[in-house]
Motif scaffolding. Structure first.
Motif, PDB file in Angstrom:
ATOM      1  N   ILE A 133      -5.500   5.931  -0.329  1.00 42.82           N
ATOM      2  CA  ILE A 133      -4.594   4.791  -0.167  1.00 42.82           C
ATOM      3  C   ILE A 133      -4.689   3.937  -1.425  1.00 42.82           C
ATOM      4  CG2 ILE A 133      -4.064   2.742   1.204  1.00 42.82           C
ATOM      5  CD1 ILE A 133      -5.270   4.246   3.592  1.00 42.82           C
ATOM      6  N   ALA A 134      -3.542   3.547  -1.943  1.00 36.50           N
ATOM      7  CA  ALA A 134      -3.509   2.775  -3.185  1.00 36.50           C
ATOM      8  C   ALA A 134      -2.643   1.529  -3.006  1.00 36.50           C
ATOM      9  CB  ALA A 134      -2.957   3.628  -4.319  1.00 36.50           C
TER      10      ALA A 134
ATOM     11  N   THR B 184       0.843  -1.196   0.000  1.00 31.05           N
ATOM     12  CA  THR B 184       0.000   0.000   0.000  1.00 31.05           C
ATOM     13  C   THR B 184       0.876   1.242   0.000  1.00 31.05           C
ATOM     14  OG1 THR B 184      -0.146   0.002   2.420  1.00 31.05           O
ATOM     15  CG2 THR B 184      -1.882  -1.159   1.202  1.00 31.05           C
ATOM     16  N   PHE B 185       0.341   2.275  -0.610  1.00 30.94           N
ATOM     17  CA  PHE B 185       1.056   3.545  -0.716  1.00 30.94           C
ATOM     18  C   PHE B 185       0.028   4.655  -0.576  1.00 30.94           C
ATOM     19  CE2 PHE B 185       3.382   7.065  -2.524  1.00 30.94           C
ATOM     20  CZ  PHE B 185       4.697   6.826  -2.135  1.00 30.94           C
ATOM     21  N   THR B 186       0.368   5.696   0.192  1.00 34.92           N
ATOM     22  CA  THR B 186      -0.577   6.772   0.481  1.00 34.92           C
ATOM     23  C   THR B 186      -0.203   8.053  -0.260  1.00 34.92           C
ATOM     24  OG1 THR B 186      -1.040   5.877   2.678  1.00 34.92           O
ATOM     25  CG2 THR B 186      -1.582   8.191   2.315  1.00 34.92           C
ATOM     26  N   PHE B 187      -1.206   8.695  -0.841  1.00 36.01           N
ATOM     27  CA  PHE B 187      -1.068  10.036  -1.403  1.00 36.01           C
ATOM     28  C   PHE B 187      -1.924  10.967  -0.543  1.00 36.01           C
ATOM     29  CE2 PHE B 187      -0.425   7.089  -4.904  1.00 36.01           C
ATOM     30  CZ  PHE B 187       0.714   7.576  -5.522  1.00 36.01           C
TER      31      PHE B 187
ATOM     32  N   THR C   8      -7.521   1.918  -3.156  1.00 36.51           N
ATOM     33  CA  THR C   8      -8.231   0.945  -2.308  1.00 36.51           C
ATOM     34  C   THR C   8      -8.902   1.593  -1.107  1.00 36.51           C
ATOM     35  OG1 THR C   8      -6.113   0.502  -1.197  1.00 36.51           O
ATOM     36  CG2 THR C   8      -6.769  -1.007  -2.950  1.00 36.51           C
ATOM     37  N   GLY C   9      -8.593   2.876  -0.874  1.00 36.58           N
ATOM     38  CA  GLY C   9      -9.214   3.567   0.249  1.00 36.58           C
ATOM     39  C   GLY C   9      -9.190   5.064   0.048  1.00 36.58           C
ATOM     40  N   VAL C  10     -10.235   5.743   0.527  1.00 43.37           N
ATOM     41  CA  VAL C  10     -10.344   7.193   0.399  1.00 43.37           C
ATOM     42  C   VAL C  10     -10.655   7.768   1.770  1.00 43.37           C
ATOM     43  CG1 VAL C  10     -11.608   9.098  -0.661  1.00 43.37           C
ATOM     44  CG2 VAL C  10     -11.166   7.018  -1.989  1.00 43.37           C
ATOM     45  N   GLY C  11      -9.863   8.752   2.202  1.00 44.09           N
ATOM     46  CA  GLY C  11     -10.086   9.384   3.493  1.00 44.09           C
ATOM     47  C   GLY C  11     -10.012  10.892   3.376  1.00 44.09           C
TER      48      GLY C  11
END
Length: 231
Positions: free
Chosen positions: A143-144, A91-94, A135-138
């Protein structure tokens, strides 16, 4: 012999003199593309003036196409100039945090993009060499998961083929460039990263509010959502 196609030439450092342009026109060039991603407006204006004077002297008709830069999306900076390793499946976060990135996250300095991304959307970086899937939105971050690619580093450009970005097709730079270009009465204006018919209408309204000269618009179809909306 009837000619059913047009020859378009991008005017760059190798052909910015009258003699080279004259030879190009006599060889069959019909359209000169001026790339507004480079140089300032007055420099580009001098090119347009030279194209027109050279075409008149050669006794030919040559159209001028102004190609606007369009949105340029890049990730932020990492803590060092090194390349950071990626592993398939990690996972990698932007996020919108300007703190320099590391092997797990980096800033994505475009709030309109962060707000537009949805779970399942693809993120292509570094000319598609890196692929991630959201894979996730905050709040202020996404998160990808890494699908393809083995390293990432500062200021990589990215493309979002699945995402409708809620932003104007004309960046502030494009508006300044187009404002100047209109004073030169180009024959065509090309706009980049068109997503929807409203993007073309926005540019048309911008032009008609400033000139009665009949400038035509070319919509550069570079995104799947634009293809889907061609009527």
């Amino acid at each position: 012999m009837n000619k059913f196609t047009k020859i378009t030439a991008s005017i760059g450092p190798k052909c910015e003199d009258a003699e080279t342009l004259r030879r190009m026109f006599l060889a069959g060039v019909n359209v000169c593309r001026i790339n507004f991603s480079h140089d300032t407006g007055d420099v580009q204006g001098e090119k347009i003036d030279l194209i027109r004077s050279t075409a008149r002297a050669a006794g030919v008709q040559v159209a001028v196409l102004v190609d606007l830069q369009g949105p340029k999306h890049r990730i932020g900076n990492f803590a060092t100039e090194d390349k950071y390793p990626l592993k398939i499946g990690q996972t990698f976060t932007f996020d919108n945090d300007p703190t320099p990135g590391d092997s797990t996250r980096v800033q994505l300095p475009h709030d309109d993009v962060l707000k537009s991304l949805n779970v399942g959307d693809r993120i292509l970086l570094n000319d598609g060499k890196i692929e991630m899937r959201v894979t996730g939105v905050g709040a202020g971050k996404i998160i990808a998961t890494v699908v393809r690619g083995d390293e990432i580093w500062s200021r990589r450009g990215f493309n979002l083929p699945d995402t409708d970005i809620a932003t104007s097709v004309l960046t502030p730079k494009d508006k300044n460039d187009l404002e100047y270009a209109i004073t030169k009465n180009p024959d065509w204006v090309a706009i980049s990263f068109v997503q929807r018919p409203e993007d073309v209408a926005e540019v048309r309204d911008f032009i008609t509010a400033r000139t009665s000269h009949p400038i035509k618009i070319i919509a550069k179809i570079e995104r799947p959502n634009a293809v889907e909306r061609i009527a």
